[in-house]
Design an enzyme around this catalytic site. Structure first.
Site, PDB file in Angstrom:
ATOM      1  N   GLY A 234      48.157  30.834  41.360  1.00 54.22           N
ATOM      2  CA  GLY A 234      49.412  30.874  42.098  1.00 54.22           C
ATOM      3  C   GLY A 234      50.594  30.586  41.193  1.00 54.22           C
ATOM      4  O   GLY A 234      50.434  30.061  40.083  1.00 54.22           O
TER       5      GLY A 234
ATOM      6  N   CYS B 132      42.726  28.913  37.509  1.00 56.26           N
ATOM      7  CA  CYS B 132      44.117  28.808  37.070  1.00 56.26           C
ATOM      8  C   CYS B 132      44.842  27.714  37.865  1.00 56.26           C
ATOM      9  O   CYS B 132      44.534  26.545  37.703  1.00 56.26           O
ATOM     10  CB  CYS B 132      44.817  30.162  37.182  1.00 56.26           C
ATOM     11  SG  CYS B 132      46.384  30.223  36.271  1.00 56.26           S
ATOM     12  N   TYR B 133      45.789  28.067  38.723  1.00 54.37           N
ATOM     13  CA  TYR B 133      46.449  27.048  39.540  1.00 54.37           C
ATOM     14  C   TYR B 133      45.407  26.266  40.337  1.00 54.37           C
ATOM     15  O   TYR B 133      45.573  25.073  40.597  1.00 54.37           O
ATOM     16  CB  TYR B 133      47.458  27.697  40.489  1.00 54.37           C
ATOM     17  CG  TYR B 133      48.185  26.709  41.376  1.00 54.37           C
ATOM     18  CD1 TYR B 133      49.355  26.092  40.938  1.00 54.37           C
ATOM     19  CD2 TYR B 133      47.694  26.388  42.647  1.00 54.37           C
ATOM     20  CE1 TYR B 133      50.020  25.178  41.751  1.00 54.37           C
ATOM     21  CE2 TYR B 133      48.351  25.475  43.453  1.00 54.37           C
ATOM     22  CZ  TYR B 133      49.517  24.872  43.004  1.00 54.37           C
ATOM     23  OH  TYR B 133      50.173  23.954  43.803  1.00 54.37           O
TER      24      TYR B 133
ATOM     25  N   HIS C 199      41.824  33.280  34.103  1.00 53.01           N
ATOM     26  CA  HIS C 199      41.486  34.112  35.266  1.00 53.01           C
ATOM     27  C   HIS C 199      40.134  34.789  35.065  1.00 53.01           C
ATOM     28  O   HIS C 199      39.957  35.600  34.149  1.00 53.01           O
ATOM     29  CB  HIS C 199      42.573  35.162  35.498  1.00 53.01           C
ATOM     30  CG  HIS C 199      43.813  34.599  36.107  1.00 53.01           C
ATOM     31  ND1 HIS C 199      43.959  34.416  37.462  1.00 53.01           N
ATOM     32  CD2 HIS C 199      44.961  34.160  35.542  1.00 53.01           C
ATOM     33  CE1 HIS C 199      45.147  33.896  37.715  1.00 53.01           C
ATOM     34  NE2 HIS C 199      45.774  33.721  36.564  1.00 53.01           N
TER      35      HIS C 199
ATOM     36  N   GLU D 277      38.786  36.766  37.411  1.00 50.28           N
ATOM     37  CA  GLU D 277      38.703  37.957  38.253  1.00 50.28           C
ATOM     38  C   GLU D 277      39.227  39.227  37.610  1.00 50.28           C
ATOM     39  O   GLU D 277      38.967  40.332  38.098  1.00 50.28           O
ATOM     40  CB  GLU D 277      39.437  37.701  39.580  1.00 50.28           C
ATOM     41  CG  GLU D 277      40.946  37.538  39.470  1.00 50.28           C
ATOM     42  CD  GLU D 277      41.394  36.121  39.161  1.00 50.28           C
ATOM     43  OE1 GLU D 277      42.501  35.752  39.575  1.00 50.28           O
ATOM     44  OE2 GLU D 277      40.636  35.369  38.505  1.00 50.28           O
TER      45      GLU D 277
ATOM     46  N   ASP E 144      40.644  56.387  55.873  1.00 52.42           N
ATOM     47  CA  ASP E 144      40.539  55.214  56.739  1.00 52.42           C
ATOM     48  C   ASP E 144      40.378  55.601  58.200  1.00 52.42           C
ATOM     49  O   ASP E 144      39.462  55.135  58.884  1.00 52.42           O
ATOM     50  CB  ASP E 144      41.774  54.320  56.573  1.00 52.42           C
ATOM     51  CG  ASP E 144      42.037  53.964  55.122  1.00 52.42           C
ATOM     52  OD1 ASP E 144      41.084  54.014  54.327  1.00 52.42           O
ATOM     53  OD2 ASP E 144      43.195  53.658  54.790  1.00 52.42           O
TER      54      ASP E 144
ATOM     55  N   LYS F 151      39.291  49.449  50.288  1.00 53.07           N
ATOM     56  CA  LYS F 151      39.262  50.911  50.329  1.00 53.07           C
ATOM     57  C   LYS F 151      37.943  51.483  49.828  1.00 53.07           C
ATOM     58  O   LYS F 151      37.373  52.389  50.445  1.00 53.07           O
ATOM     59  CB  LYS F 151      40.415  51.461  49.477  1.00 53.07           C
ATOM     60  CG  LYS F 151      40.635  52.950  49.631  1.00 53.07           C
ATOM     61  CD  LYS F 151      41.422  53.231  50.882  1.00 53.07           C
ATOM     62  CE  LYS F 151      41.883  54.664  50.957  1.00 53.07           C
ATOM     63  NZ  LYS F 151      42.835  54.862  52.060  1.00 53.07           N
TER      64      LYS F 151
END
Length: 517
Positions: free
Chosen positions: A56, A83-84, A173, A175, A231, A373
């Site tokens: 964040g 991280c944060y 990070h 991710e 979708d 998606k």
């Protein structure tokens, strides 16, 4: 998702929080993202097997800094801070965080100094590994019970762990793809530390979603807004499999579709699926309402309002549907509950993620609101949808209205449709369509002087855009050979009257947004 192991992700506002969820789901584990203010309620409702605290932009040293509810640390569950999230964990549990004297944004190297279940089988003690940092503050003293397990030049305590409580945290990070082993470390936490089985599949989702739709709808009637995109197509087929003839699809031609779009949609759903379909040509209504409108946000809101009006009228025409089905996806939901107030206000203004006008007195059916998606595409294949629909590039709800900056005219839309068709046709001919996440043409609000043959022209400029991505949250431009771009440009200029110049956009899409339009 009551029958599956779950991970709760607490969002502190990082632009890449959604990527944490993507990595967890890629390993077959269901997870949900909630803003930190709602984390305690989500902890009770979800009953997860582990918790991840996101990054964040804030500082834990600020007054009223966002923090995790203490209930998370007292729940006896494994917790991973990123991280944060590391700084919040250290700060809340008695460690020390200081404002960084060496801010660090970008590539770095971390040395693993102690073995840990978090890095088991991935990193070796004494070795250095590339990671992605993005921080100003840093942990300078771990909380009691924690030990430092990794270090970097600008973050001496880059990783901490408490094996007894199964609390772990990283300053970098995990991710993002810029941390090459990040996904494997996340997998260690989710599967080995938290003990999740990885049993969340599209087949399981399909079966559970069908039962959920049946319970929600009962004997009621559903009207589904069908756009022709992935979708809404997947949502329609899934709902039809659940309730059959109780579903009626409404396909609204707002005059802002691609070339031949209406014919393709009608042929598929009336021919291949025999789903009751109402085709409404409302192009005059939409284009009249958009006349002279050049603000993109006003375009979106106008289109969204008119869609609701059309659905309301059609619901009455078919005998009073009680439910309205939408192809809302999980990124739409995340953006719409962003704790910062977030970009959803402008990014998703043409969606009705927050609900419907009270006058409609209809309940929403949103069977895809838990999916990203690429997961929707996988579900479509599970349902047997043809590749022609499952593999289609995303197309925004407002259609060509937002690919035609400035005021819209029928002439501009016709030019744009033809240019877009040439671009896509050449991409398919080159065998590149499936390598590209999204490609489209834009009719720029610019006219330039040119010479064509013996004549001076004053015509429009067409911009071409093509990006690669997995889920649309981050994207990079597709590196076409310039001979290809030259061939496309030549065809557009020769075949599309009103265009005398073509440009290719080579900017990348930053993380944290949903669509590229």
């Amino acid at each position: 998702m009551a029958n599956h192991d779950k991970i709760l992700i607490v969002d502190f506002g990082s632009q890449v929080t959604q990527l944490i969820a993507r990595r967890v789901r890629e390993d077959g584990v269901y997870c949900e993202i909630v803003p930190f203010q709602k984390a305690e309620a989500a902890l009770r409702e979800m009953r997860p097997k582990g918790v991840i605290l996101s990054g964040g932009p804030a500082s834990v040293l600020d007054k009223d800094a966002p923090l995790a509810p203490m209930a998370i640390y007292r729940a006896g569950l494994p917790v991973l801070g990123i991280c944060y999230g590391e700084q919040a964990m250290a700060h809340q549990l008695g460690g020390k965080v200081e404002a960084g004297h060496h801010r660090e944004f970008g590539r770095a190297e971390v040395e693993l100094t102690k073995p840990s279940p978090l890095t088991d089988g991935v990193w070796q003690v004494g070795q250095r590994y590339p990671v992605w940092m993005s921080h100003g503050d840093r942990v300078t003293k771990p909380p009691e019970g924690f030990v430092a397990i990794g270090t970097s030049a600008n973050a001496p305590i880059a990783m901490i762990g408490d094996d007894r409580r199964k609390f772990y945290a990283t300053q970098f990070h995990l991710e993002v793809v810029h941390t090459p082993h990040g996904a494997a470390i996340l997998r260690n936490f989710v599967r080995n530390v938290a003990g999740c089985t990885g049993d969340w599949t599209m087949r399981a989702f399909k079966d559970e979603a069908i039962e959920k739709i049946r319970r929600q709808v009962g004997n009621g009637r559903v009207i589904c807004g069908l756009s022709g995109g992935v979708d809404s197509a997947v949502a329609a087929v899934l709902i039809h499999e659940a309730i059959g003839s109780q579903l009626t699809c409404v396909f609204v031609d707002h005059g802002l579709l691609r070339l031949g779009e209406a014919e393709k949609v009608v042929a598929l759903f009336r021919g291949a699926y025999n789903i009751p379909l109402v085709h409404v040509d409302a192009s005059e209504t939409f284009l009249d309402a958009l006349k002279g409108v050049d603000d993109p946000e006003q375009k979106r809101k106008t289109i969204g309002r008119l869609f609701i009006d059309v659905f309301e009228a059609e619901a009455k025409n078919i005998g009073g549907a009680e439910f309205l089905a939408q192809g809302t996806l999980y990124p739409d939901v995340i953006e719409s509950v962003s704790f910062t107030g977030g970009p959803s206000v402008t990014i998703k203004s043409h969606h009705n993620v927050g609900g419907l006008p009270e006058r409609m007195n209809m309940k929403l059916v949103e069977p895809l609101r838990e999916l990203f998606k690429d997961e929707v595409r996988a579900l479509g294949r599970e349902l047997g949808l043809p590749d022609a629909f499952v593999g289609r590039h995303p197309f925004p709800g407002p259609g060509l209205a937002i690919r035609c900056p400035g005021a819209i005219t029928r002439e501009k839309l016709d030019i744009l449709r033809l240019a877009d068709e040439v671009f896509i046709e050449e991409i398919r001919r080159a065998g590149l369509y499936d390598d590209i996440w999204q490609a489209f043409a834009v009719l720029l609000p610019v006219r330039t002087v040119g010479v064509m043959g013996d004549y001076r022209t004053y015509d429009y400029v067409v911009g071409l855009r093509a990006v690669t991505s997995t889920d649309g949250m981050t994207a990079d431009f597709y590196p076409f050979d310039m001979k290809f771009i030259g061939a496309v440009a030549t065809r557009i200029i020769n075949e599309v009257k009103g265009v005398n110049r073509v440009v290719y956009d080579v900017t990348s899409k930053p993380p944290g947004t949903i669509e590229w339009e």
